[in-house]
Structures are given as C-alpha cells and as structure tokens.
Design a protein around this motif. Structure first.
Motif, PDB file in Angstrom:
ATOM      1  N   GLN A   1       0.831  -1.214   0.000  1.00 57.79           N
ATOM      2  CA  GLN A   1       0.000   0.000   0.000  1.00 57.79           C
ATOM      3  C   GLN A   1       0.857   1.252   0.000  1.00 57.79           C
ATOM      4  O   GLN A   1       0.440   2.303  -0.463  1.00 57.79           O
ATOM      5  CB  GLN A   1      -0.884   0.021   1.241  1.00 57.79           C
ATOM      6  CG  GLN A   1      -2.192  -0.709   1.074  1.00 57.79           C
ATOM      7  CD  GLN A   1      -3.047  -0.611   2.309  1.00 57.79           C
ATOM      8  OE1 GLN A   1      -2.616  -0.051   3.325  1.00 57.79           O
ATOM      9  NE2 GLN A   1      -4.241  -1.147   2.240  1.00 57.79           N
ATOM     10  N   MET A   2       2.058   1.138   0.549  1.00 64.34           N
ATOM     11  CA  MET A   2       2.935   2.292   0.649  1.00 64.34           C
ATOM     12  C   MET A   2       3.400   2.778  -0.723  1.00 64.34           C
ATOM     13  O   MET A   2       3.648   3.957  -0.907  1.00 64.34           O
ATOM     14  CB  MET A   2       4.158   1.877   1.452  1.00 64.34           C
ATOM     15  CG  MET A   2       4.385   2.670   2.678  1.00 64.34           C
ATOM     16  SD  MET A   2       5.896   2.055   3.355  1.00 64.34           S
ATOM     17  CE  MET A   2       5.401   1.554   4.896  1.00 64.34           C
ATOM     18  N   ILE A   3       3.536   1.819  -1.661  1.00 65.68           N
ATOM     19  CA  ILE A   3       4.116   2.173  -2.962  1.00 65.68           C
ATOM     20  C   ILE A   3       3.345   3.308  -3.656  1.00 65.68           C
ATOM     21  O   ILE A   3       3.954   4.319  -4.020  1.00 65.68           O
ATOM     22  CB  ILE A   3       4.237   0.923  -3.852  1.00 65.68           C
ATOM     23  CG1 ILE A   3       5.229  -0.046  -3.205  1.00 65.68           C
ATOM     24  CG2 ILE A   3       4.698   1.284  -5.251  1.00 65.68           C
ATOM     25  CD1 ILE A   3       5.305  -1.389  -3.885  1.00 65.68           C
ATOM     26  N   PRO A   4       2.024   3.171  -3.844  1.00 68.54           N
ATOM     27  CA  PRO A   4       1.337   4.281  -4.511  1.00 68.54           C
ATOM     28  C   PRO A   4       1.416   5.583  -3.730  1.00 68.54           C
ATOM     29  O   PRO A   4       1.483   6.668  -4.326  1.00 68.54           O
ATOM     30  CB  PRO A   4      -0.110   3.797  -4.623  1.00 68.54           C
ATOM     31  CG  PRO A   4      -0.241   2.658  -3.702  1.00 68.54           C
ATOM     32  CD  PRO A   4       1.104   2.041  -3.575  1.00 68.54           C
ATOM     33  N   VAL A   5       1.432   5.481  -2.383  1.00 72.32           N
ATOM     34  CA  VAL A   5       1.512   6.712  -1.589  1.00 72.32           C
ATOM     35  C   VAL A   5       2.847   7.407  -1.817  1.00 72.32           C
ATOM     36  O   VAL A   5       2.907   8.620  -2.026  1.00 72.32           O
ATOM     37  CB  VAL A   5       1.296   6.393  -0.092  1.00 72.32           C
ATOM     38  CG1 VAL A   5       1.511   7.631   0.749  1.00 72.32           C
ATOM     39  CG2 VAL A   5      -0.081   5.823   0.136  1.00 72.32           C
ATOM     40  N   VAL A   6       3.928   6.621  -1.792  1.00 77.27           N
ATOM     41  CA  VAL A   6       5.253   7.224  -2.014  1.00 77.27           C
ATOM     42  C   VAL A   6       5.329   7.831  -3.410  1.00 77.27           C
ATOM     43  O   VAL A   6       5.770   8.969  -3.590  1.00 77.27           O
ATOM     44  CB  VAL A   6       6.367   6.167  -1.830  1.00 77.27           C
ATOM     45  CG1 VAL A   6       7.705   6.725  -2.267  1.00 77.27           C
ATOM     46  CG2 VAL A   6       6.428   5.723  -0.388  1.00 77.27           C
ATOM     47  N   LEU A   7       4.838   7.069  -4.412  1.00 75.95           N
ATOM     48  CA  LEU A   7       4.881   7.589  -5.783  1.00 75.95           C
ATOM     49  C   LEU A   7       4.071   8.877  -5.889  1.00 75.95           C
ATOM     50  O   LEU A   7       4.522   9.873  -6.457  1.00 75.95           O
ATOM     51  CB  LEU A   7       4.338   6.544  -6.756  1.00 75.95           C
ATOM     52  CG  LEU A   7       5.253   5.351  -7.022  1.00 75.95           C
ATOM     53  CD1 LEU A   7       4.604   4.389  -7.993  1.00 75.95           C
ATOM     54  CD2 LEU A   7       6.584   5.831  -7.582  1.00 75.95           C
ATOM     55  N   GLY A   8       2.862   8.863  -5.326  1.00 82.31           N
ATOM     56  CA  GLY A   8       1.992  10.049  -5.415  1.00 82.31           C
ATOM     57  C   GLY A   8       2.620  11.245  -4.744  1.00 82.31           C
ATOM     58  O   GLY A   8       2.687  12.340  -5.310  1.00 82.31           O
ATOM     59  N   ALA A   9       3.118  11.039  -3.506  1.00 82.44           N
ATOM     60  CA  ALA A   9       3.665  12.159  -2.752  1.00 82.44           C
ATOM     61  C   ALA A   9       4.902  12.729  -3.440  1.00 82.44           C
ATOM     62  O   ALA A   9       5.049  13.951  -3.564  1.00 82.44           O
ATOM     63  CB  ALA A   9       4.005  11.715  -1.329  1.00 82.44           C
ATOM     64  N   THR A  10       5.779  11.844  -3.920  1.00 86.04           N
ATOM     65  CA  THR A  10       6.993  12.372  -4.553  1.00 86.04           C
ATOM     66  C   THR A  10       6.661  13.047  -5.878  1.00 86.04           C
ATOM     67  O   THR A  10       7.245  14.066  -6.215  1.00 86.04           O
ATOM     68  CB  THR A  10       8.026  11.264  -4.789  1.00 86.04           C
ATOM     69  OG1 THR A  10       7.374  10.164  -5.403  1.00 86.04           O
ATOM     70  CG2 THR A  10       8.662  10.819  -3.514  1.00 86.04           C
ATOM     71  N   PHE A  11       5.672  12.491  -6.619  1.00 86.44           N
ATOM     72  CA  PHE A  11       5.323  13.143  -7.880  1.00 86.44           C
ATOM     73  C   PHE A  11       4.758  14.529  -7.619  1.00 86.44           C
ATOM     74  O   PHE A  11       5.062  15.495  -8.336  1.00 86.44           O
ATOM     75  CB  PHE A  11       4.305  12.310  -8.668  1.00 86.44           C
ATOM     76  CG  PHE A  11       3.928  12.933  -9.976  1.00 86.44           C
ATOM     77  CD1 PHE A  11       4.839  12.971 -11.022  1.00 86.44           C
ATOM     78  CD2 PHE A  11       2.689  13.517 -10.156  1.00 86.44           C
ATOM     79  CE1 PHE A  11       4.524  13.576 -12.222  1.00 86.44           C
ATOM     80  CE2 PHE A  11       2.366  14.122 -11.359  1.00 86.44           C
ATOM     81  CZ  PHE A  11       3.282  14.138 -12.395  1.00 86.44           C
ATOM     82  N   LEU A  12       3.945  14.626  -6.575  1.00 85.80           N
ATOM     83  CA  LEU A  12       3.358  15.922  -6.210  1.00 85.80           C
ATOM     84  C   LEU A  12       4.461  16.951  -5.961  1.00 85.80           C
ATOM     85  O   LEU A  12       4.449  18.066  -6.504  1.00 85.80           O
ATOM     86  CB  LEU A  12       2.529  15.713  -4.949  1.00 85.80           C
ATOM     87  CG  LEU A  12       1.432  16.706  -4.657  1.00 85.80           C
ATOM     88  CD1 LEU A  12       0.320  16.530  -5.663  1.00 85.80           C
ATOM     89  CD2 LEU A  12       0.904  16.498  -3.254  1.00 85.80           C
ATOM     90  N   ILE A  13       5.440  16.548  -5.132  1.00 82.02           N
ATOM     91  CA  ILE A  13       6.529  17.461  -4.802  1.00 82.02           C
ATOM     92  C   ILE A  13       7.356  17.740  -6.059  1.00 82.02           C
ATOM     93  O   ILE A  13       7.719  18.889  -6.349  1.00 82.02           O
ATOM     94  CB  ILE A  13       7.421  16.849  -3.695  1.00 82.02           C
ATOM     95  CG1 ILE A  13       6.641  16.736  -2.387  1.00 82.02           C
ATOM     96  CG2 ILE A  13       8.668  17.675  -3.485  1.00 82.02           C
ATOM     97  CD1 ILE A  13       6.406  18.026  -1.684  1.00 82.02           C
ATOM     98  N   TYR A  14       7.623  16.678  -6.825  1.00 80.22           N
ATOM     99  CA  TYR A  14       8.423  16.844  -8.038  1.00 80.22           C
ATOM    100  C   TYR A  14       7.765  17.846  -8.979  1.00 80.22           C
ATOM    101  O   TYR A  14       8.402  18.773  -9.481  1.00 80.22           O
ATOM    102  CB  TYR A  14       8.573  15.490  -8.730  1.00 80.22           C
ATOM    103  CG  TYR A  14       9.607  15.466  -9.833  1.00 80.22           C
ATOM    104  CD1 TYR A  14      10.931  15.138  -9.564  1.00 80.22           C
ATOM    105  CD2 TYR A  14       9.250  15.777 -11.134  1.00 80.22           C
ATOM    106  CE1 TYR A  14      11.872  15.121 -10.558  1.00 80.22           C
ATOM    107  CE2 TYR A  14      10.198  15.762 -12.144  1.00 80.22           C
ATOM    108  CZ  TYR A  14      11.505  15.434 -11.852  1.00 80.22           C
ATOM    109  OH  TYR A  14      12.449  15.430 -12.847  1.00 80.22           O
ATOM    110  N   ALA A  15       6.455  17.657  -9.181  1.00 80.86           N
ATOM    111  CA  ALA A  15       5.736  18.543 -10.097  1.00 80.86           C
ATOM    112  C   ALA A  15       5.781  19.981  -9.597  1.00 80.86           C
ATOM    113  O   ALA A  15       6.014  20.912 -10.362  1.00 80.86           O
ATOM    114  CB  ALA A  15       4.288  18.079 -10.240  1.00 80.86           C
ATOM    115  N   MET A  16       5.607  20.161  -8.269  1.00 85.89           N
ATOM    116  CA  MET A  16       5.588  21.524  -7.736  1.00 85.89           C
ATOM    117  C   MET A  16       6.965  22.171  -7.842  1.00 85.89           C
ATOM    118  O   MET A  16       7.097  23.332  -8.204  1.00 85.89           O
ATOM    119  CB  MET A  16       5.124  21.514  -6.283  1.00 85.89           C
ATOM    120  CG  MET A  16       3.635  21.314  -6.137  1.00 85.89           C
ATOM    121  SD  MET A  16       3.026  21.816  -4.535  1.00 85.89           S
ATOM    122  CE  MET A  16       3.720  20.594  -3.493  1.00 85.89           C
ATOM    123  N   VAL A  17       8.000  21.384  -7.503  1.00 84.19           N
ATOM    124  CA  VAL A  17       9.347  21.959  -7.505  1.00 84.19           C
ATOM    125  C   VAL A  17       9.791  22.294  -8.927  1.00 84.19           C
ATOM    126  O   VAL A  17      10.321  23.370  -9.189  1.00 84.19           O
ATOM    127  CB  VAL A  17      10.350  20.993  -6.853  1.00 84.19           C
ATOM    128  CG1 VAL A  17      11.772  21.445  -7.104  1.00 84.19           C
ATOM    129  CG2 VAL A  17      10.091  20.896  -5.372  1.00 84.19           C
TER     130      VAL A  17
END
Lengths: 308, 323
Positions: free
Chosen positions: A11-27
C-alpha cells in the motif's frame, strides 16, 4: 502478521509515488529559467544550456522526467544538487543530526509530559491538574518560533546557561535547548493525553480490584493504571517521531542546526530542485516506515488489537 | 398547462389555512418535546456549554478578535501604514500605546489591523478543510469499495507530506510577482486546505462507518430515499460532532501555522499586516527593543489560545465521557 506487513508495504508504494510526484511537479514547475545565474553575470552559452537541459531531462514532458528520476532513486541515486554534491551523502550526514535532535526531543516529551500528565490525572480537578492544564494551554498557544527565539535569548545569550547555536558536530549539550523547544508542543499534548487516559483508567474495575486487594496506591497507579494509560501515549510518540524526522524547519533555522529541515528550506529558496525532491522522498519513506512500526507496536502493547 | 395553473391558484387559496395548521402542529410538537425532555446531542452539548466558564471566556475573546478583523477602526483611529522614521523603535508611551517598530509604524494599530489576516486565514482554512474533508469522508465511508480505496489513498498521499513542508514548496512554486492582499490570503488558505483535508476526511470516514449500520439508515434506504438524501439528513447530522470539535481546535492551529509561514517569509508578505510578519520583523530587534516583538506575539498567542480553549470547551460538551 507477515501478511499484514506485506500488505502495508504494498500500500505504501502508490503513496510514495503520489507524494513524490506531487513534490516533483511543484518543484520543477517553479517559474524562471533554471540556468539563470549559473554562469555569473552573463547569459549561459547555448551549449551549456543544452547540456544542462540534457542532464536534468528538462526537455522531456513532466511524467517522463519524473520516471527517469525515480528510476535513479530506486537504485539509491538521489542525484547531485546545484553545488555538484551527492544528495544522498549530504542527507545521510544531516539525518544523523536530525535523528539526534528528534530523539532528544522525544526524551523531553516523554519524561516531562508523562510525569506532568500522571500528576494531573491522579487527582482530576486538583491543584496539580489545573496547573498542568493551564501550562499546557500556554505551551500549545505560543508559537514555536516565539518560544525558540525568546528562550534562546534569555537562556543562551543573557544568562548563558545553554548553548546559543549548534555547531556542525551537534553535541548533546548543544542540542539540549533546541530539542526542548522542539518537543514543547508535543510535551503538552502528551501531558493531556496521559491525564485523560489515566483519569479514565482509574475509574476502571480492575483498578478497584487492585485497591480492594490492598495494593499500595503507588502500585495501583504505577503498575496497573499508568501502564495501561501509556499505550496511546507511546503510539502518539511514535507518530511524533515520524513527524520530527521531517526536520524541524523553524527550530533548525533559529538554532542554526545543520539538519534535514534546514536543507530542504535552503533548497526551496535556492531553487535547488534535486536537493528538495531527494530530501522529501527520503522523508516520506521514513515517515511511512515509522508509522508502520508504530502500528505493529500498538498490536504488541495492546493484545486486543490484532493485525491478522 | 391548465393543470399547473389550476394547481397554483388552488395552492394560493389553501396556503393560509395550511400555514396556520402547520403552526398548530408545531406548537403541539414543541409542547410534547418539553414534557418528554427528549434532547438531542446538540441540545445536551449546549446545556453543558452554557455552564462552562472556559466557553464564555473564550467566546468573549473570539468576539473581540472577530470584531477587530471586521472593523479595526472601532479600536483605533490611527493609520497602521503610516510610518514615522524619526520615531523608529519608540518605547510605549501615551501617543503610541505599544510603541513603534523599526519603520516607525504604530504597533498598537498594526496589532489591531493584523487580526484580519489571521482570522481570515483561520476561518477559511477551517471551513475549507471541513467541507472538503466531510464530503470526501462521507463518500468514502458510506459507499465503501472503490470510492473508499481511491479517496483514502489520495488522502494518504497528502497526509504523508508534512504540512509546513508542503506549504513551503507549494507557496514558493505558485506565488506570482506582485500578488494582492486577497490573493496572498487565498493562497495560504488554499495550501492549508490542500494539505489539511485528509485528517478531517479520516475522522468523518470513521464516524460514518459507525453510523452506517444503524437501523434508521437502513429504514431510510428501505423507504427509497436517495443516497444524497440519506447522507444529508440522516448520516451527516449524526456523524458531524467529532468534525466540529476537531475543526474548532484546528482553527487555532491554522492561525499558528499561518504565523509560522509568515515568519519564514513565505506566508503572508508585506504590505499585508499580520502578526506573523510583525513577529518576524521584531525578532532581530529582540535585544534592543523587545516591545516590538512582545505585543504581536501576545496578540497571536491570545488568539490561538482563545480558539483552542473554545475547542476544548466544545469537545468537553460533545464528549459524554467527560461529564
């Protein structure tokens, strides 16, 4: 148990991917030319720009950029920041400092918070209870940056009893005051949590039985009531440790601590995308892992909760 | 066409009697209610609240702060944006009650005018997280299955990013060159909602999961009520209490977060007048002129204190265990 852990990890995998993509996109959506200021007071040459864009995959669309970045991260390569330093190595050093700070803050929280909460909860409505309630209310409502700066000024600068700033070594003595400031908010929450739980448990049947058996008050409270009241407190401290690992941007800023929080904050201000995304990725994974550990611990402490 | 128009005229003819009848029925119902002493949780909570001094003290403080935000000119006739550099860092005196800051601004006036930004951010961030969190939480809890998985996992993503950190990255990415007052406040509210809704969502979801198996929900479904109707008139009123409690406490927390962001230089920015900005301006002057820091810090702490005390009182009232 094993099944539960595997399910949680998956379950952690999609959360990690989502959270990092969010930060990546914002940065990487930050406005401005990424090569600005890279070549002193003149425009960068076309060749340099092309090499720069190629190196950071800036010509690709965002999802592909992110995919290439994550492919490296999975292999343990967090990239280089704008100074050409290895992000993973720098983060490792800084995590030592932040981890030390977080552990010390946790110690303050645990010792003072539980003691105050126990004193308050034993006699609900008594003098100690009111004192603890009022003082925790003050701790909660005064922002950390005010407590931090004011205590730094009085304890450090004026009276000289604590270290004013923290050197790169971050010794235990230097971290005493910062960790206290960092832990002060959670200390108040722990005191209140302990108090509520203890007061509730003292009304439970098993405590009456213990008293009826003729146990001393110390044993009744200490061995029976308090230990049971500490289950939610321990889990709260676990979650708090996960949050503290995220680095305390404000506290680290005030006391000049070379930790993760300061690293991220400087990265954001310097438009150093690789550093920010790398640090946040590590942080999110650490946070989720600590939370999983806490949930498992809860099952151990409270046999009524089963993870099967 | 004729059918409808006849109905309308009929309705007009009947309306007065209908109303008076309804009023009579209402009257009897109310009388019966008094006799039966059937009180809802909300009424119970209100009775409890009225007896709590904590509630009245915090309510009074909140009223004052809200008044400050709505009509600052009630409290001071001075202009908060008029700086007098020759009187920079003046200590408190009869003309300037709280003294003046580095720019020679009147600190008392700025403390009063600073309430608006904090209250706006606190109220709208709380409203936003409550609305988004409640709606998503109700959908996840009531429908379960795919909706639940989807909403819960999306919530996890936002929950995994620490609020302050997410806010810093978000605000530094989406800040225009010269944002106006409301744009700045709106951005801060938005970021608090974006990273704050999952906690309310989880709360609402677990609360709905407790309500859902109740008989009255099954009864409503058996009678053919639509999901929207069931959620609105049966599930929501019974599941909302914990959300109200946590939201009230969060209001104070959001004010503190706003101040922290402003302190870091990325929340509200000058010329917006805010306690967080004032505290951050006052910090370098701590050694020479502590009053520049002291007064905004006190105002900020009092506002946070008021909302947290209010939340405490509301929680005690709604929590039957604490009685």
């Amino acid at each position: 148990m094993g099944k539960y852990i595997v399910r949680r990890l998956l379950q952690m995998i999609p959360v990690v991917l989502g959270a990092t993509f969010l930060i990546y996109a914002m940065v990487f959506a930050l406005p401005g030319d990424p090569t600005a200021g890279k070549c002193g007071e003149r425009e960068c040459s076309e060749a340099y720009k092309a090499a720069f864009y190629e190196k950071y995959n800036l010509n690709d669309p965002l999802p592909i950029q992110y995919g290439k970045y994550m492919a490296n991260v999975v292999q343990g390569d967090l990239g280089e920041n704008q100074y050409g330093n290895d992000v993973a190595g720098e983060l490792g050093d800084r995590y030592l400092v932040t981890g030390k700070l977080a552990l010390m803050a946790l110690l303050w929280e645990g010792v003072i918070g539980i003691a105050a909460g126990a004193l308050a909860g034993i006699r609900k409505g008594g003098f100690m209870d009111s004192l603890v309630l009022v003082s925790t209310l003050f701790l909660i409502s005064i922002p950390v940056f005010v407590t931090g700066v004011v205590s730094q000024f009085f304890l450090g600068v004026k009276w000289g009893v604590a270290s004013v700033t923290v050197s790169a070594d971050a010794t235990v003595y230097e971290l005493l005051l910062p960790s206290f400031v960092l832990g002060s908010l959670s200390m108040a929450y722990i005191a209140r949590l302990t108090r509520t739980n203890l007061a509730e448990n003292l009304r439970a049947d098993y405590v009456r039985t213990a008293k009826a058996k003729g146990l001393t008050p110390q044993r009744t409270v200490g061995l029976h009531a308090l230990r049971n009241s500490l289950i939610p407190v321990v889990t709260f401290m676990g979650y708090d440790f996960g949050a503290l690992l995220g680095g305390a941007i404000v506290t680290e800023g005030i006391f000049n601590i070379q930790g993760v929080g300061g690293y991220i904050f400087r990265g954001v201000n310097n438009r150093d995308g690789v550093a920010v995304v790398g640090a946040v990725t590590v942080l999110v994974v650490a946070y989720l892992l600590v939370n999983l550990l806490v949930d498992l611990l809860y099952g151990l402490l409270d046999p009524r909760i089963s993870h099967d | 066409m004729t059918e409808t128009s006849r109905h309308v005229t009929d309705g007009e003819d009947v309306a007065p009697t209908d109303d008076s009848q309804r009023a009579m029925v209402d009257e009897t119902l109310r009388a019966e209610g008094d006799i039966g002493e059937a009180r809802s949780l909300t009424q119970d909570a209100w009775r409890q609240l009225r007896r709590s001094p904590l509630f009245w003290v915090s309510a009074a403080m909140i009223t004052v702060f809200v008044l400050m935000a709505v009509a600052p000119s009630l409290f001071t006739s001075l202009d908060p944006a008029k700086g007098d550099l020759s009187r920079s860092r003046e200590t408190p005196n009869a003309a300037a009650w709280f003294g003046r800051d580095l720019q020679g601004y009147d600190i008392f006036a700025r403390c009063i005018y600073g309430a608006r930004a904090s209250i706006l951010v606190g109220v709208f961030a709380t409203l936003g997280t409550s609305v988004v969190g409640s709606v998503t939480g109700m959908l996840a809890g009531y429908f379960g299955g795919l909706a639940d998985t989807l909403i819960s996992r999306i919530g996890d993503i936002f929950f995994a990013i620490p609020l302050l950190l997410g806010a810093i990255v978000f605000l530094s990415s989406f800040r225009g060159d010269d944002p106006g007052y409301f744009q700045v406040v709106f951005q801060v509210v938005l970021v608090l909602v974006v990273f704050g809704w999952p906690s309310i969502m989880r709360l609402m979801r677990s609360s709905v999961l407790q309500i859902k198996p109740n008989d009255y929900v099954s009864a409503a479904r058996a009678l053919g009520a639509s999901p929207v109707r069931i959620l609105r008139s049966h599930v929501f009123p019974n599941a909302v209490a914990p959300v109200i409690v946590v939201s009230t406490i969060n209001l104070g927390v959001y004010i503190a977060v706003e101040a922290t962001l402003s302190f870091l230089g990325i929340g509200l920015i000058p010329p917006t007048i805010s306690w967080g900005v004032m505290v951050s301006d006052g910090l370098p002057l701590l050694r020479a002129s502590p009053h520049v820091l002291l007064f905004p810090a006190v105002f900020l702490s009092l506002a946070v204190l008021a909302f947290i005390m209010f939340g405490d009182a509301v929680r005690d009232a709604f929590d039957p265990k604490s009685r």
